[in-house]
Write an enzyme that holds these catalytic residues in place. Structure first.
Site, PDB file in Angstrom:
ATOM      1  N   GLY A  79       0.831  -1.196   0.000  1.00 26.65           N
ATOM      2  CA  GLY A  79       0.000   0.000   0.000  1.00 26.65           C
ATOM      3  C   GLY A  79       0.863   1.241   0.000  1.00 26.65           C
TER       4      GLY A  79
ATOM      5  N   GLN B 242       3.289   9.917   0.683  1.00 27.34           N
ATOM      6  CA  GLN B 242       4.566   9.212   0.840  1.00 27.34           C
ATOM      7  C   GLN B 242       5.524   9.488  -0.320  1.00 27.34           C
ATOM      8  OE1 GLN B 242       2.472   5.315   1.946  1.00 27.34           O
ATOM      9  NE2 GLN B 242       4.383   5.157   3.081  1.00 27.34           N
TER      10      GLN B 242
ATOM     11  N   CYS C 173       5.709  -0.163   7.227  1.00 32.42           N
ATOM     12  CA  CYS C 173       5.389   0.987   6.377  1.00 32.42           C
ATOM     13  C   CYS C 173       6.628   1.364   5.570  1.00 32.42           C
ATOM     14  CB  CYS C 173       4.972   2.156   7.271  1.00 32.42           C
ATOM     15  SG  CYS C 173       4.583   3.657   6.362  1.00 32.42           S
ATOM     16  N   LEU C 174       6.426   1.678   4.304  1.00 30.60           N
ATOM     17  CA  LEU C 174       7.564   2.029   3.448  1.00 30.60           C
ATOM     18  C   LEU C 174       8.256   3.305   3.929  1.00 30.60           C
ATOM     19  CD1 LEU C 174       6.045   1.204  -0.063  1.00 30.60           C
ATOM     20  CD2 LEU C 174       7.691  -0.146   1.257  1.00 30.60           C
TER      21      LEU C 174
ATOM     22  N   HIS D  56      -4.574   1.753   7.698  1.00 32.50           N
ATOM     23  CA  HIS D  56      -3.181   2.209   7.789  1.00 32.50           C
ATOM     24  C   HIS D  56      -2.917   3.303   6.744  1.00 32.50           C
ATOM     25  CE1 HIS D  56       1.366   1.422   7.934  1.00 32.50           C
ATOM     26  NE2 HIS D  56       1.203   2.144   6.829  1.00 32.50           N
ATOM     27  N   GLU D  57      -3.329   3.044   5.507  1.00 33.48           N
ATOM     28  CA  GLU D  57      -3.074   4.011   4.429  1.00 33.48           C
ATOM     29  C   GLU D  57      -3.872   5.297   4.659  1.00 33.48           C
ATOM     30  OE1 GLU D  57      -0.604   3.486   2.657  1.00 33.48           O
ATOM     31  OE2 GLU D  57      -0.438   1.366   3.119  1.00 33.48           O
TER      32      GLU D  57
ATOM     33  N   HIS E  12      -2.278   7.895   6.781  1.00 34.87           N
ATOM     34  CA  HIS E  12      -1.296   8.755   6.107  1.00 34.87           C
ATOM     35  C   HIS E  12      -1.945  10.063   5.617  1.00 34.87           C
ATOM     36  CE1 HIS E  12       2.358   6.356   5.946  1.00 34.87           C
ATOM     37  NE2 HIS E  12       1.687   5.294   5.546  1.00 34.87           N
TER      38      HIS E  12
END
Ligand code: NI
Length: 180
Positions: free
Chosen positions: A53, A58, A105-106, A147-148, A151
């Site tokens: 995701g 990001q 997370c990235l 989660h996304e 952001h």
């Protein structure tokens, strides 16, 4: 936003403690070719990372746009891509029941921690044409979407941890960076 000649581009992913990750993203009002380019780049960037995701912020774009691909195993055992785009997503009816999931997370590379979130939700979002969709979600999809969506409010999964745990994660990350 940059303009592109030709195909998709892998864009650099912002990492903690980049302050841009705390930005509250704004709604998408225009469903045009720039949005399509952004989404194509987001998929390219997410698959390259690799991740399941990615939120637009990001890669430094403060718009309410998410891409998710949980993939599934095909008949030959190889992963099959199932790309999904969520524009201006909303969560409706979060369940009282919660699930713990070991999240990563990235933007917080190689760090994982258990986060508790509602087990099931209804999600409402728009697609690339601006069409509205609404669907119930559970399992990893419910977790990943929540989660996304965090952001989009400038919230990372580590913000759900205790201050002590969060500092441990950030310290470990700093150590890894120094060693690299
Ligand atoms: Ni993330």
């Amino acid at each position: 936003m940059q303009s592109y000649l030709g195909g998709m581009a892998i864009r650099p992913i912002l990492e903690v403690p980049d302050p841009r990750l705390k930005t509250v993203s704004t709604r998408v009002e225009t469903f045009d070719d720039d949005l399509r380019t952004l989404v194509a780049d987001m998929f390219e960037t997410m698959y390259d990372a690799p991740g399941i995701g990615l939120a637009a912020i990001q890669i430094g774009v403060p718009k309410r746009v998410l891409v998710i691909d949980l993939q599934h195993e095909g008949e030959d055992g190889e992963p099959v891509r199932t790309p999904q785009v969520f524009i201006n997503p909303e969560i409706l009816d979060p369940s009282d029941e919660h699930t713990l999931y070991n999240e990563g997370c990235l933007s917080v590379p190689d760090q994982y921690a258990e986060v508790e979130r509602p087990s099931t939700i209804r999600a409402r979002w728009q697609d690339l044409d601006g069409k509205v969709h609404e669907e119930p979600m559970d399992g990893l999809m419910a977790t990943c979407l929540q989660h996304e969506m965090d952001h989009l409010e400038g919230v990372l999964f580590i913000d759900h941890l205790s201050r002590l745990k969060r500092q441990m994660v950030l310290k470990k990350l700093e150590k890894l960076r120094k060693a690299a």
